[in-house]
Design a protein around this motif. Sequence first.
Motif, mmCIF file in Angstrom:
data_model
loop_
_atom_site.group_PDB
_atom_site.id
_atom_site.type_symbol
_atom_site.label_atom_id
_atom_site.label_comp_id
_atom_site.label_asym_id
_atom_site.label_seq_id
_atom_site.Cartn_x
_atom_site.Cartn_y
_atom_site.Cartn_z
ATOM 1 N N LEU A 18 -24.624 15.999 80.076
ATOM 2 C CA LEU A 18 -23.796 15.301 80.078
ATOM 3 C C LEU A 18 -23.631 13.897 78.870
ATOM 4 O O LEU A 18 -23.185 12.834 78.169
ATOM 5 C CB LEU A 18 -23.772 14.851 81.389
ATOM 6 N N VAL A 19 -24.666 13.027 79.263
ATOM 7 C CA VAL A 19 -25.523 12.034 78.228
ATOM 8 C C VAL A 19 -25.231 12.493 76.561
ATOM 9 O O VAL A 19 -24.634 11.713 76.685
ATOM 10 C CB VAL A 19 -27.104 11.899 78.652
ATOM 11 N N ARG A 20 -25.356 13.398 76.281
ATOM 12 C CA ARG A 20 -25.628 13.957 75.070
ATOM 13 C C ARG A 20 -23.662 14.648 74.724
ATOM 14 O O ARG A 20 -23.473 14.268 73.637
ATOM 15 C CB ARG A 20 -26.143 15.681 74.786
ATOM 16 N N LEU A 25 -15.275 17.636 81.171
ATOM 17 C CA LEU A 25 -13.878 18.885 81.838
ATOM 18 C C LEU A 25 -15.035 19.813 82.847
ATOM 19 O O LEU A 25 -15.811 20.147 82.658
ATOM 20 C CB LEU A 25 -13.101 19.554 80.961
ATOM 21 N N TRP A 26 -14.596 19.296 83.980
ATOM 22 C CA TRP A 26 -15.857 19.936 85.129
ATOM 23 C C TRP A 26 -14.838 21.310 85.221
ATOM 24 O O TRP A 26 -14.101 20.940 86.554
ATOM 25 C CB TRP A 26 -15.778 18.913 86.517
ATOM 26 N N THR A 27 -15.137 22.267 84.902
ATOM 27 C CA THR A 27 -14.241 23.534 85.371
ATOM 28 C C THR A 27 -14.785 24.045 85.998
ATOM 29 O O THR A 27 -16.543 24.008 86.352
ATOM 30 C CB THR A 27 -14.419 24.057 83.597
ATOM 31 N N PHE A 49 -24.722 13.008 90.272
ATOM 32 C CA PHE A 49 -25.249 14.541 89.499
ATOM 33 C C PHE A 49 -26.026 14.988 90.215
ATOM 34 O O PHE A 49 -27.348 14.984 90.170
ATOM 35 C CB PHE A 49 -25.212 13.977 88.308
ATOM 36 N N TYR A 50 -25.456 16.651 91.318
ATOM 37 C CA TYR A 50 -27.001 17.336 91.661
ATOM 38 C C TYR A 50 -27.172 18.959 91.079
ATOM 39 O O TYR A 50 -25.964 19.554 90.546
ATOM 40 C CB TYR A 50 -26.339 17.916 92.772
ATOM 41 N N HIS A 51 -28.711 18.853 90.482
ATOM 42 C CA HIS A 51 -29.053 20.179 89.673
ATOM 43 C C HIS A 51 -29.471 21.111 90.949
ATOM 44 O O HIS A 51 -30.292 21.097 92.100
ATOM 45 C CB HIS A 51 -30.265 20.080 88.718
ATOM 46 N N SER A 52 -28.260 22.303 90.870
ATOM 47 C CA SER A 52 -28.343 23.437 91.973
ATOM 48 C C SER A 52 -29.541 24.374 91.990
ATOM 49 O O SER A 52 -29.570 24.595 90.166
ATOM 50 C CB SER A 52 -27.286 23.529 92.335
ATOM 51 N N ASN A 53 -29.333 25.157 92.149
ATOM 52 C CA ASN A 53 -30.764 26.317 91.725
ATOM 53 C C ASN A 53 -31.966 26.043 91.749
ATOM 54 O O ASN A 53 -33.310 26.379 91.873
ATOM 55 C CB ASN A 53 -29.789 26.998 91.129
ATOM 56 N N THR A 83 -12.408 15.643 84.835
ATOM 57 C CA THR A 83 -13.113 14.966 83.872
ATOM 58 C C THR A 83 -14.461 14.069 84.378
ATOM 59 O O THR A 83 -13.480 13.078 84.419
ATOM 60 C CB THR A 83 -12.597 14.303 82.385
ATOM 61 N N ILE A 84 -15.747 14.402 83.628
ATOM 62 C CA ILE A 84 -16.172 13.018 84.006
ATOM 63 C C ILE A 84 -17.501 12.299 83.379
ATOM 64 O O ILE A 84 -17.200 12.985 82.469
ATOM 65 C CB ILE A 84 -17.641 13.353 85.433
ATOM 66 N N GLU A 85 -17.924 11.196 83.831
ATOM 67 C CA GLU A 85 -18.836 11.085 82.248
ATOM 68 C C GLU A 85 -20.221 10.520 82.775
ATOM 69 O O GLU A 85 -20.172 10.349 84.542
ATOM 70 C CB GLU A 85 -17.762 9.930 81.945
ATOM 71 N N PRO A 86 -21.082 9.934 82.256
ATOM 72 C CA PRO A 86 -22.785 9.571 83.015
ATOM 73 C C PRO A 86 -22.049 8.091 83.513
ATOM 74 O O PRO A 86 -22.076 7.539 82.479
ATOM 75 C CB PRO A 86 -23.021 10.046 82.212
ATOM 76 N N VAL A 87 -23.487 7.962 83.983
ATOM 77 C CA VAL A 87 -23.786 6.188 84.453
ATOM 78 C C VAL A 87 -24.515 6.262 84.401
ATOM 79 O O VAL A 87 -25.146 5.251 83.209
ATOM 80 C CB VAL A 87 -23.122 5.771 86.035
ATOM 81 N N ARG A 88 -25.903 6.787 84.922
ATOM 82 C CA ARG A 88 -27.463 6.384 85.064
ATOM 83 C C ARG A 88 -27.824 8.097 85.597
ATOM 84 O O ARG A 88 -27.750 7.862 86.676
ATOM 85 C CB ARG A 88 -27.624 5.371 85.312
ATOM 86 N N LYS A 89 -29.338 8.147 84.723
ATOM 87 C CA LYS A 89 -30.449 8.675 86.099
ATOM 88 C C LYS A 89 -30.732 7.611 87.118
ATOM 89 O O LYS A 89 -31.104 6.942 86.660
ATOM 90 C CB LYS A 89 -31.363 9.383 85.158
#
Length: 135
Positions: A18-20, A25-27, A49-53, A83-89
């Motif tokens: 997402l940062v890159r 678009l969150w599809t 932003f949650y990393h699953s699995n 549509t989402i954009e990054p804010v911060r880690k």
Amino acid sequence: MSHWLLKSEPDVYSYDDLVRDGDTLWTGVRNNTAALNMKKMQVGDEGFFYHSNIGKEVVAICRISKLAAPDPTDETNRWIAVTIEPVRKLPRPVTLAEMKAEPKLEGFELIRQSRLSVVPVRDAEWAQILKMAGD
């Protein structure tokens, strides 16, 4: 402003992706409850932003930058995307195990309905997770 949690498998699309990309678009959301949550999102709302699995952890904050619109990956024209954009880690990730062990998060939708890919986050839950992350 409302808060949300959006899940993504990091080997498919990570927060670093997402940062890159700058935004995405969150599809691909194909659950009625998750889609209803996305329809409630407003521009400027923030989400975890949650990393699953892999990892199963909240790693960052993103922001809704465009309202729900038809999902171009859906041939039925039934589903929507935002549509989402990054804010911060976050200073440090907060794992699902840590959230499950925290009594203040016992009603958190991520824990109650773990299979949903998009869930609301109450203000107190948002604050608690930020505190756990050292933010």
